[in-house]
Write an enzyme that holds these catalytic residues in place. Structure first.
Site, short mmCIF file in Angstrom:
data_model
loop_
_atom_site.label_atom_id
_atom_site.label_comp_id
_atom_site.label_asym_id
_atom_site.label_seq_id
_atom_site.Cartn_x
_atom_site.Cartn_y
_atom_site.Cartn_z
N LYS A 20 0.83 -1.22 0.00
CA LYS A 20 0.00 0.00 0.00
C LYS A 20 0.87 1.27 0.00
CE LYS A 20 -2.12 -1.15 3.88
NZ LYS A 20 -1.45 -2.43 4.20
N ARG A 57 -9.98 0.74 8.29
CA ARG A 57 -9.55 -0.61 8.65
C ARG A 57 -10.60 -1.37 9.43
NH1 ARG A 57 -3.50 0.12 8.53
NH2 ARG A 57 -2.66 -1.90 9.07
N ARG A 93 12.09 -6.43 5.47
CA ARG A 93 12.18 -5.02 5.84
C ARG A 93 12.61 -4.87 7.30
NH1 ARG A 93 6.96 -1.34 5.26
NH2 ARG A 93 6.32 -2.68 6.97
N ARG A 149 10.97 -0.20 12.23
CA ARG A 149 9.58 -0.45 12.60
C ARG A 149 9.52 -1.63 13.57
NH1 ARG A 149 4.90 0.23 8.14
NH2 ARG A 149 3.90 -1.14 9.66
N ARG A 194 -0.69 -8.92 13.11
CA ARG A 194 -1.19 -7.88 12.20
C ARG A 194 -2.05 -8.51 11.10
NH1 ARG A 194 4.46 -5.46 10.61
NH2 ARG A 194 3.30 -4.22 9.08
P1 AP5 Z 1 4.69 -1.55 1.91
O1 AP5 Z 1 4.52 -0.75 0.66
O2 AP5 Z 1 5.20 -0.87 3.11
O3 AP5 Z 1 3.33 -2.33 2.26
P2 AP5 Z 1 2.10 -1.87 3.14
O4 AP5 Z 1 0.92 -2.56 2.61
O5 AP5 Z 1 2.08 -0.38 3.22
O6 AP5 Z 1 2.51 -2.54 4.52
P3 AP5 Z 1 2.67 -1.95 5.99
O7 AP5 Z 1 3.86 -2.57 6.61
O8 AP5 Z 1 2.59 -0.47 5.98
O9 AP5 Z 1 1.46 -2.64 6.68
P4 AP5 Z 1 0.43 -2.21 7.71
O10 AP5 Z 1 -0.83 -2.03 6.96
O11 AP5 Z 1 0.46 -3.21 8.80
O12 AP5 Z 1 1.03 -0.87 8.34
P5 AP5 Z 1 0.39 0.52 8.75
O13 AP5 Z 1 1.51 1.46 8.84
O14 AP5 Z 1 -0.78 0.86 7.95
O15 AP5 Z 1 5.61 -2.79 1.53
C1 AP5 Z 1 6.07 -3.69 2.52
C2 AP5 Z 1 7.49 -4.15 2.14
O16 AP5 Z 1 7.42 -4.89 0.93
C3 AP5 Z 1 8.46 -3.00 1.89
O17 AP5 Z 1 9.73 -3.35 2.34
C4 AP5 Z 1 8.44 -2.86 0.35
O18 AP5 Z 1 9.64 -2.35 -0.15
C5 AP5 Z 1 8.20 -4.30 -0.08
N1 AP5 Z 1 7.46 -4.40 -1.34
C6 AP5 Z 1 6.39 -3.63 -1.73
N2 AP5 Z 1 5.95 -4.02 -2.95
C7 AP5 Z 1 6.75 -5.07 -3.32
C8 AP5 Z 1 6.78 -5.90 -4.49
N3 AP5 Z 1 5.91 -5.75 -5.50
N4 AP5 Z 1 7.72 -6.87 -4.54
C9 AP5 Z 1 8.60 -7.05 -3.50
N5 AP5 Z 1 8.63 -6.29 -2.38
C10 AP5 Z 1 7.70 -5.30 -2.29
O19 AP5 Z 1 -0.14 0.18 10.25
C11 AP5 Z 1 0.76 -0.10 11.30
C12 AP5 Z 1 -0.03 -0.18 12.61
O20 AP5 Z 1 -0.61 1.11 12.90
C13 AP5 Z 1 -1.22 -1.15 12.63
O21 AP5 Z 1 -0.81 -2.47 12.97
C14 AP5 Z 1 -2.13 -0.51 13.69
O22 AP5 Z 1 -1.67 -0.82 14.99
C15 AP5 Z 1 -1.91 0.98 13.46
N6 AP5 Z 1 -2.89 1.53 12.49
C16 AP5 Z 1 -2.61 2.08 11.28
N7 AP5 Z 1 -3.73 2.49 10.67
C17 AP5 Z 1 -4.74 2.17 11.50
C18 AP5 Z 1 -6.16 2.32 11.41
N8 AP5 Z 1 -6.74 2.87 10.32
N9 AP5 Z 1 -6.92 1.87 12.45
C19 AP5 Z 1 -6.34 1.34 13.56
N10 AP5 Z 1 -5.02 1.15 13.69
C20 AP5 Z 1 -4.22 1.58 12.68
MG MG Z 2 2.11 1.03 4.82
#
Ligand code: AP5
Ligand code: MG
Length: 191
Positions: free
Chosen positions: A14, A89, A128, A134, A146
């Site tokens: 994402k 979410r 990562r 992180r 997660r």
């Molecule tokens: P990346 O692009 O970072 O993927 P992502 O889907 O953004 O994954 P996140 O790690 O951000 O997941 P998340 O949804 O748990 O985190 P968030 O910050 O929202 O890619 C991941 C890795 O893969 C990278 O190293 C990238 O380089 C690699 N990659 C990407 N594409 C690739 C490809 N095609 N091929 C190979 N490698 C690739 O949330 C974190 C925490 O915050 C949650 O657990 C929760 O506690 C809290 N939180 C956030 N939002 C909310 C909400 N709305 N409600 C409640 N709690 C929330």
């Molecule tokens: Mg993300």
């Protein structure tokens, strides 16, 4: 105006794809994960509270993230729209977002859901975790938590937007460029 939701489990790409979509389509970015990590980095009360949840891989309470989004929707008046990354979410967050947009005579244009096998999600996040600071990437148990939260609480958001006819799945396990091309095809069909 384009109001896109980039949807998918942790590690589905994402954040990576948001950056590319923003650059091509001139959108503002709203990532609740990035906003929460910024609060943690600044040691705010909100950040300290959120860290307890995030370190365990569980969702932060709805009222906290909804309030964060609400105040930022009006901050970027020059944007041609917004991309929501990691929000909504839960069903409650989706209903709140629809309401926030309706009050501005706007609505979600499209939800793009990245589909990636679980083994690949875990591989990407562990990889990562070697270099990122992180805390939620550092332990496989937290990564599993997660993904479990996604199935338990977030998958319902897909049903919400499917019923509205706005939900599309996109294959997310190719290269970054291949996935970007598939996303752009879906977005360009909106015009
Ligand atoms: P990346 O692009 O970072 O993927 P992502 O889907 O953004 O994954 P996140 O790690 O951000 O997941 P998340 O949804 O748990 O985190 P968030 O910050 O929202 O890619 C991941 C890795 O893969 C990278 O190293 C990238 O380089 C690699 N990659 C990407 N594409 C690739 C490809 N095609 N091929 C190979 N490698 C690739 O949330 C974190 C925490 O915050 C949650 O657990 C929760 O506690 C809290 N939180 C956030 N939002 C909310 C909400 N709305 N409600 C409640 N709690 C929330
Ligand atoms: Mg993300």
């Amino acid at each position: 105006m384009l109001y896109l939701i980039l949807f998918g489990p942790p590690g589905s790409g994402k954040g990576t794809q948001s950056e590319k979509i923003i650059a091509r389509y001139g959108l503002g970015h709203l990532s609740t994960g990035d906003l929460l990590r910024s609060e943690i980095a600044h040691s705010t009360p909100l950040g300290r509270m959120a860290k307890n949840f995030m370190d365990q891989g569980i969702l932060v309470p709805d009222d906290v993230v909804i309030a964060m989004i609400s105040s930022r929707l009006d901050e970027n008046p020059m944007a041609r729209g917004f991309i929501f990354d990691g929000f909504p979410r839960t069903s409650a967050q989706a209903a709140a977002l629809d309401g926030l947009l309706a009050r501005r005579q706007r609505e979600i244009s499209l939800v793009l859901s990245l589909v990636v096998p679980e083994t690949e999600l875990i591989r990407r996040l562990l990889l990562r975790g070697v270099t990122s600071n992180r805390s939620d990437d550092a332990h496989e148990a937290v990564i599993h938590a997660r993904i479990q939260e996604y199935h338990d609480k977030t998958a319902a958001v897909a049903d919400h937007y499917t019923q509205l006819g706005k939900f599309r799945t996109v294959k997310g396990d190719g290269t970054v460029e291949e996935t970007f091309d598939l996303l752009c095809t879906e977005i360009d069909e909106l015009d």
